[in-house]
Design an enzyme around this catalytic site. Structure first.
Site, mmCIF file in Angstrom:
data_model
loop_
_atom_site.group_PDB
_atom_site.id
_atom_site.type_symbol
_atom_site.label_atom_id
_atom_site.label_comp_id
_atom_site.label_asym_id
_atom_site.label_seq_id
_atom_site.Cartn_x
_atom_site.Cartn_y
_atom_site.Cartn_z
ATOM 1 N N ASP A 225 0.879 -1.174 0.000
ATOM 2 C CA ASP A 225 0.000 0.000 0.000
ATOM 3 C C ASP A 225 0.914 1.222 0.000
ATOM 4 O O ASP A 225 1.698 1.416 0.937
ATOM 5 C CB ASP A 225 -0.853 -0.064 1.272
ATOM 6 C CG ASP A 225 -1.746 1.148 1.449
ATOM 7 O OD1 ASP A 225 -1.557 2.159 0.739
ATOM 8 O OD2 ASP A 225 -2.625 1.081 2.331
ATOM 9 N N ILE A 226 0.815 2.032 -1.035
ATOM 10 C CA ILE A 226 1.761 3.147 -1.201
ATOM 11 C C ILE A 226 1.627 4.192 -0.088
ATOM 12 O O ILE A 226 2.585 4.905 0.203
ATOM 13 C CB ILE A 226 1.621 3.778 -2.612
ATOM 14 C CG1 ILE A 226 2.910 4.506 -3.004
ATOM 15 C CG2 ILE A 226 0.408 4.693 -2.709
ATOM 16 C CD1 ILE A 226 3.008 4.821 -4.477
ATOM 17 N N GLY B 36 -9.711 4.967 -5.808
ATOM 18 C CA GLY B 36 -8.471 4.204 -5.953
ATOM 19 C C GLY B 36 -7.335 4.743 -5.099
ATOM 20 O O GLY B 36 -7.539 5.173 -3.960
ATOM 21 N N ASP C 33 -5.662 7.436 -5.385
ATOM 22 C CA ASP C 33 -5.840 8.871 -5.121
ATOM 23 C C ASP C 33 -6.631 9.075 -3.819
ATOM 24 O O ASP C 33 -6.208 9.836 -2.927
ATOM 25 C CB ASP C 33 -6.591 9.475 -6.329
ATOM 26 C CG ASP C 33 -6.580 10.982 -6.355
ATOM 27 O OD1 ASP C 33 -5.894 11.591 -5.522
ATOM 28 O OD2 ASP C 33 -7.253 11.553 -7.239
ATOM 29 N N THR D 263 -3.770 2.050 -14.579
ATOM 30 C CA THR D 263 -4.191 0.656 -14.812
ATOM 31 C C THR D 263 -5.390 0.240 -13.949
ATOM 32 O O THR D 263 -5.786 -0.918 -13.973
ATOM 33 C CB THR D 263 -3.032 -0.334 -14.596
ATOM 34 O OG1 THR D 263 -2.630 -0.264 -13.220
ATOM 35 C CG2 THR D 263 -1.862 -0.008 -15.499
ATOM 36 N N TYR E 215 -8.763 3.765 -15.042
ATOM 37 C CA TYR E 215 -8.436 4.323 -16.354
ATOM 38 C C TYR E 215 -8.142 3.250 -17.414
ATOM 39 O O TYR E 215 -7.932 3.573 -18.589
ATOM 40 C CB TYR E 215 -7.271 5.320 -16.245
ATOM 41 C CG TYR E 215 -7.666 6.671 -15.676
ATOM 42 C CD1 TYR E 215 -8.987 6.934 -15.287
ATOM 43 C CD2 TYR E 215 -6.741 7.696 -15.534
ATOM 44 C CE1 TYR E 215 -9.347 8.178 -14.760
ATOM 45 C CE2 TYR E 215 -7.102 8.941 -15.017
ATOM 46 C CZ TYR E 215 -8.402 9.171 -14.625
ATOM 47 O OH TYR E 215 -8.754 10.401 -14.105
HETATM 48 P P1 ADP Z 1 -6.042 5.205 -12.373
HETATM 49 O O1 ADP Z 1 -7.226 6.141 -12.314
HETATM 50 O O2 ADP Z 1 -4.770 5.944 -12.750
HETATM 51 O O3 ADP Z 1 -6.305 3.990 -13.193
HETATM 52 P P2 ADP Z 1 -6.431 3.741 -9.840
HETATM 53 O O4 ADP Z 1 -6.230 4.282 -8.482
HETATM 54 O O5 ADP Z 1 -7.807 3.361 -10.248
HETATM 55 O O6 ADP Z 1 -5.774 4.827 -10.842
HETATM 56 O O7 ADP Z 1 -5.492 2.479 -10.053
HETATM 57 C C1 ADP Z 1 -4.107 2.537 -10.258
HETATM 58 C C2 ADP Z 1 -3.454 1.359 -9.556
HETATM 59 O O8 ADP Z 1 -3.296 1.687 -8.169
HETATM 60 C C3 ADP Z 1 -4.246 0.050 -9.597
HETATM 61 O O9 ADP Z 1 -3.330 -1.016 -9.851
HETATM 62 C C4 ADP Z 1 -4.803 -0.056 -8.185
HETATM 63 O O10 ADP Z 1 -5.003 -1.399 -7.791
HETATM 64 C C5 ADP Z 1 -3.672 0.560 -7.398
HETATM 65 N N1 ADP Z 1 -3.945 0.999 -6.027
HETATM 66 C C6 ADP Z 1 -5.122 1.291 -5.438
HETATM 67 N N2 ADP Z 1 -4.916 1.651 -4.154
HETATM 68 C C7 ADP Z 1 -3.575 1.584 -3.932
HETATM 69 C C8 ADP Z 1 -2.723 1.812 -2.808
HETATM 70 N N3 ADP Z 1 -3.203 2.206 -1.627
HETATM 71 N N4 ADP Z 1 -1.377 1.625 -2.966
HETATM 72 C C9 ADP Z 1 -0.865 1.244 -4.149
HETATM 73 N N5 ADP Z 1 -1.609 1.014 -5.237
HETATM 74 C C10 ADP Z 1 -2.949 1.176 -5.132
#
Ligand code: ADP
Length: 173
Positions: free
Chosen positions: A10-11, A32, A34, A118, A121
């Site tokens: 988890d980032i 997501g 964000d 990914t 989007y």
């Molecule tokens: P986008 O709108 O750019 O597609 P998303 O947030 O929907 O962005 O997804 C981008 C990636 O981030 C996906 O692989 C999703 O599973 C991942 N993701 C979602 N939450 C987290 C998190 N807390 N830490 C890292 N990656 C995440």
């Protein structure tokens, strides 16, 4: 030369000089990764983002990290996948390149990326992984500041695809 490390995680929990947010062009939060970054950073992040007047797809803007373990958040809106004929590949490349440039300007040594575009989007994962890793690798060849880039994958499936893409890339050289 700096290294690329692929992890599952988890980032919002990553201690790095900067984490990158797969934002939208309003920079006012969303779903997501964000949403997760805004929740973890707190209201002050949204307040700083409001002053930035949005950001174009493929560009990047930087804020403080507030309650996050990371010092900075670099916000970059990824392209929405529309079949590949709307410059999506170049725009995704720009996201990684412009985020790294900004990280370097701010003296960051460690930078963590999510898999931009990914999720909702819908950018095809394998294509996105190859663009991400190639752009990061090329950047690291010339950077004197950035020592480590973490690709933080949210699932085993995503981690496996990035790991395979990195292996493929290392065999091409
Ligand atoms: P986008 O709108 O750019 O597609 P998303 O947030 O929907 O962005 O997804 C981008 C990636 O981030 C996906 O692989 C999703 O599973 C991942 N993701 C979602 N939450 C987290 C998190 N807390 N830490 C890292 N990656 C995440």
């Amino acid at each position: 030369m700096g290294t690329i490390t692929i992890i599952k995680g988890d980032i919002t929990l990553i201690t790095a000089d900067a984490i990158v947010n797969a934002a939208n062009t309003t920079l006012l939060g969303g779903g997501g990764v964000d949403g997760a970054i805004h929740r973890a950073a707190g209201r002050e992040l949204l307040e700083e983002c409001r002053k930035l007047n949005g950001c174009e797809t493929g560009e990047a803007k930087i804020t403080q990290g507030y309650n996050l373990p990371a010092r900075f958040v670099i916000h970059t809106p990824g392209p929405i996948w529309k079949g590949g004929t709307c410059n999506e590949e170049q725009l995704l490349k720009n996201c990684y390149y412009n985020s790294l440039c900004l990280a370097e300007q701010y003296g960051c040594e460690t930078v963590a990326f999510p898999s931009i575009s990914t999720g909702v989007y819908h950018f095809p994962l394998e294509k996105a992984a190859s663009i991400a890793l190639r752009t990061i690798q090329n950047y690291l060849k010339t950077s004197h500041t950035i020592k480590e880039v973490l690709m933080v994958c949210f699932s085993d499936q995503v981690r496996e695809i990035y790991s395979e893409a990195l292996l493929k890339q290392s065999m091409e050289k």
